[in-house]
Design a protein around this motif. Structure first.
Motif, PDB file in Angstrom:
ATOM      1  N   TYR B  24       0.843  -1.203   0.000  1.00 22.67           N
ATOM      2  CA  TYR B  24       0.000   0.000   0.000  1.00 22.67           C
ATOM      3  C   TYR B  24       0.881   1.257   0.000  1.00 22.67           C
ATOM      4  CZ  TYR B  24      -3.868   3.095   1.483  1.00 22.67           C
ATOM      5  OH  TYR B  24      -4.806   4.082   1.576  1.00 22.67           O
ATOM      6  N   ARG B  27       2.553   1.714  -3.344  1.00 17.86           N
ATOM      7  CA  ARG B  27       1.649   2.212  -4.377  1.00 17.86           C
ATOM      8  C   ARG B  27       1.427   3.715  -4.218  1.00 17.86           C
ATOM      9  NH1 ARG B  27      -3.981   2.387  -4.773  1.00 17.86           N
ATOM     10  NH2 ARG B  27      -4.368   0.987  -3.024  1.00 17.86           N
ATOM     11  N   LEU B  28       1.247   4.166  -2.986  1.00 17.99           N
ATOM     12  CA  LEU B  28       0.994   5.597  -2.760  1.00 17.99           C
ATOM     13  C   LEU B  28       2.227   6.440  -3.043  1.00 17.99           C
ATOM     14  CD1 LEU B  28      -1.112   5.501   0.552  1.00 17.99           C
ATOM     15  CD2 LEU B  28      -1.944   5.744  -1.794  1.00 17.99           C
ATOM     16  N   ARG B  69      -1.410   5.369   5.508  1.00 20.86           N
ATOM     17  CA  ARG B  69      -1.875   6.463   4.659  1.00 20.86           C
ATOM     18  C   ARG B  69      -1.582   7.819   5.306  1.00 20.86           C
ATOM     19  NH1 ARG B  69      -6.453   9.460   6.406  1.00 20.86           N
ATOM     20  NH2 ARG B  69      -7.579   7.531   6.678  1.00 20.86           N
ATOM     21  N   VAL B  96      -3.844  11.483  -3.058  1.00 22.88           N
ATOM     22  CA  VAL B  96      -3.788  10.504  -1.975  1.00 22.88           C
ATOM     23  C   VAL B  96      -4.876  10.796  -0.945  1.00 22.88           C
ATOM     24  CG1 VAL B  96      -2.414   9.628  -0.048  1.00 22.88           C
ATOM     25  CG2 VAL B  96      -1.354   9.984  -2.276  1.00 22.88           C
ATOM     26  N   HIS B  99      -8.302   9.634  -2.087  1.00 22.47           N
ATOM     27  CA  HIS B  99      -8.401   8.202  -1.889  1.00 22.47           C
ATOM     28  C   HIS B  99      -8.517   7.896  -0.403  1.00 22.47           C
ATOM     29  CE1 HIS B  99      -7.725   3.976  -2.331  1.00 22.47           C
ATOM     30  NE2 HIS B  99      -6.666   4.036  -1.564  1.00 22.47           N
TER      31      HIS B  99
END
Lengths: 83, 174
Positions: B24, B27-28, B69, B96, B99
């Motif tokens: 994750y 990907r970010l 995140r 970001v 999302h």
């Protein structure tokens, strides 16, 4: 889809059906109020799943354990964990 | 305080959730090395908030991915504040965060997933990991396609109940 078939409805909501199967579900739903309402709720739940990052469904450790080793080193160094 | 127990906790978390966090963050950020830093920081944060593991609210996975995140966002903001030395990042902080707001509201969904039986959860996982190809999901689970559909139905129904417990799923039909 002949008659009410909750399994087919769910598969449809999740996008699992091929074109022919999907067309049969759509034809049934167009004529069946109960299944239409069920489908609305199934789609809402599927949409909630769509919000999750796909990584949600990945399990296990990564290829490298560097992040873990560095975190453990910091934990050992740091006498005050801030609790 | 209890070093051995704390280290065991970190190892256990990493063994179950490390790959999800790493993928994750990668990907970010578009950067596997920077993602490792983020995973390391997330492990430190759960060490400092061990109550997350036991308070029974939400899921550990949901907390960890949300934490990943948040760390990514704060690092992107820090980068944006000093643009000259920083190469172009693959995702803008705004993207970001868009999302991420969806992720934040999905902590409930994470918790709902944790309520599924292993069979039902496996179907949902395979559907999402395998791009919704029914044949592949059936092959991966070693069950007929009809069983996949049936379990998918029970799983969706259980998720619906867990996400919106005040509503009844079944409707009366004449």
């Amino acid at each position: 889809m002949n008659g009410h078939d909750p399994d087919e409805l769910s598969a449809y909501a999740l996008g699992l059906l091929d074109a022919g199967e999907a067309a049969r579900v759509e034809a049934h739903v167009a004529a069946c109020e109960g299944c239409r309402a069920d489908l609305t709720e199934l789609r809402a739940t599927a949409a909630a799943l769509d919000q999750l990052p796909v990584e949600t469904f990945v399990h296990g450790p990564p290829e490298s354990d560097r992040a873990l080793r560095r975190a453990l080193a910091r934990m050992r160094r740091d006498d005050d964990p801030g609790r | 305080m209890n070093r051995h127990r704390d280290e065991e906790m970190a190892r256990t978390i990493f063994a179950e959730h490390g790959r999800a966090m790493q993928l994750y963050a990668t990907r970010l950020l578009g950067d596997a090395a920077a993602a490792e830093d983020v995973v390391q920081e997330a492990l430190i944060r759960i060490w400092r908030h061990p109550e997350v593991l036991t308070n029974g609210q939400g899921s550990v996975r949901g907390w960890l991915l949300t934490t990943v995140r948040n760390i990514v966002i704060s690092r992107m903001r820090a980068r944006a504040a000093r643009p000259p030395e920083i190469p172009e990042s693959p995702a803008s902080p705004a993207a970001v965060e868009d999302h991420a707001s969806a992720v934040a509201t999905s902590v409930t969904v994470h918790a709902a997933l944790d309520t599924l039986s292993p069979e039902h959860r496996a179907v949902i996982e395979q559907v999402y990991l395998r791009g919704r190809d029914l044949d592949e999901v059936a092959a991966a689970l070693g069950v007929p396609k009809g069983t996949v559909k049936s379990r998918a139905h029970y799983a969706l129904r259980a998720l619906r109940r867990a996400i919106r417990p005040e509503e009844t799923w079944e409707r009366q039909r004449q």
